[in-house]
Design a protein around this motif. Structure first.
Motif, PDB file in Angstrom:
ATOM      1  N   LEU A   1     -12.948 -31.360   4.495  1.00  0.00           N
ATOM      2  CA  LEU A   1     -12.396 -32.361   3.582  1.00  0.00           C
ATOM      3  C   LEU A   1     -12.748 -33.740   4.118  1.00  0.00           C
ATOM      4  O   LEU A   1     -12.518 -34.029   5.297  1.00  0.00           O
ATOM      5  CB  LEU A   1     -10.882 -32.220   3.481  1.00  0.00           C
ATOM      6  N   VAL A   2     -13.294 -34.575   3.249  1.00  0.00           N
ATOM      7  CA  VAL A   2     -13.693 -35.925   3.632  1.00  0.00           C
ATOM      8  C   VAL A   2     -13.150 -36.899   2.595  1.00  0.00           C
ATOM      9  O   VAL A   2     -13.291 -36.669   1.397  1.00  0.00           O
ATOM     10  CB  VAL A   2     -15.244 -36.052   3.695  1.00  0.00           C
ATOM     11  N   ARG A   3     -12.519 -37.968   3.066  1.00  0.00           N
ATOM     12  CA  ARG A   3     -12.009 -38.992   2.144  1.00  0.00           C
ATOM     13  C   ARG A   3     -13.081 -40.077   2.016  1.00  0.00           C
ATOM     14  O   ARG A   3     -13.484 -40.687   2.995  1.00  0.00           O
ATOM     15  CB  ARG A   3     -10.718 -39.592   2.671  1.00  0.00           C
TER      16      ARG A   3
ATOM     17  N   SER B   1     -10.886 -41.101  -2.425  1.00  0.00           N
ATOM     18  CA  SER B   1     -10.771 -39.761  -3.005  1.00  0.00           C
ATOM     19  C   SER B   1     -11.267 -38.719  -1.998  1.00  0.00           C
ATOM     20  O   SER B   1     -12.155 -38.980  -1.204  1.00  0.00           O
ATOM     21  CB  SER B   1     -11.558 -39.653  -4.314  1.00  0.00           C
ATOM     22  N   VAL B   2     -10.653 -37.547  -2.087  1.00  0.00           N
ATOM     23  CA  VAL B   2     -10.985 -36.470  -1.163  1.00  0.00           C
ATOM     24  C   VAL B   2     -12.127 -35.638  -1.744  1.00  0.00           C
ATOM     25  O   VAL B   2     -12.071 -35.231  -2.908  1.00  0.00           O
ATOM     26  CB  VAL B   2      -9.759 -35.580  -0.880  1.00  0.00           C
ATOM     27  N   ARG B   3     -13.139 -35.401  -0.926  1.00  0.00           N
ATOM     28  CA  ARG B   3     -14.269 -34.554  -1.328  1.00  0.00           C
ATOM     29  C   ARG B   3     -14.243 -33.301  -0.462  1.00  0.00           C
ATOM     30  O   ARG B   3     -13.925 -33.353   0.719  1.00  0.00           O
ATOM     31  CB  ARG B   3     -15.598 -35.285  -1.088  1.00  0.00           C
ATOM     32  N   ARG B   4     -14.574 -32.169  -1.066  1.00  0.00           N
ATOM     33  CA  ARG B   4     -14.611 -30.880  -0.363  1.00  0.00           C
ATOM     34  C   ARG B   4     -16.057 -30.441  -0.209  1.00  0.00           C
ATOM     35  O   ARG B   4     -16.834 -30.546  -1.144  1.00  0.00           O
ATOM     36  CB  ARG B   4     -13.897 -29.800  -1.163  1.00  0.00           C
TER      37      ARG B   4
END
Length: 102
Positions: free
Chosen positions: A41-43, A47-50
């Motif tokens: 998970l990266v912000r 917004s959070v991206r998977r």
């Protein structure tokens, strides 16, 4: 021709992975799974991206869990190899483990 090279590369990788798992077992690691899926998970900009990742093995030794990346090639099996370092850092974030093995 390309198919032959891909098939050969896959066979070498499979043999290398089996040999590495045997070595890890001899050194007291218990294999919990192979080709284990995880998520990073990266912000980004709020917004959070998977991102999906797949580790070669999930292991246990003396109550500690490890994730392993197995490399058969001499070049890629080094921390100096940028893509290998990236994989190990992703695994450190994606799996709740005590350590990452190369």
């Amino acid at each position: 021709m390309a198919y032959i090279l891909v098939a050969r590369h896959r066979r070498l990788g499979t043999r290398g992975e089996r040999a590495a798992l045997r070595l890890l077992r001899r050194h007291g690691y218990r294999v919990l799974g192979t080709q284990v899926a995880g998520t990073v998970l990266v912000r980004v900009d709020g917004s959070v991206r998977r991102f999906a990742v797949r580790a070669d093995a999930l292991l246990r030794r003396r109550r500690r869990r490890f994730v392993a990346e197995i490399k058969a090639g001499a070049v890629t099996a080094r921390l100096a190899h940028r893509e290998t370092r990236r994989q190990l850092l992703e695994y450190a974030h994606a799996f709740e483990v005590d350590g990452v093995l190369l």
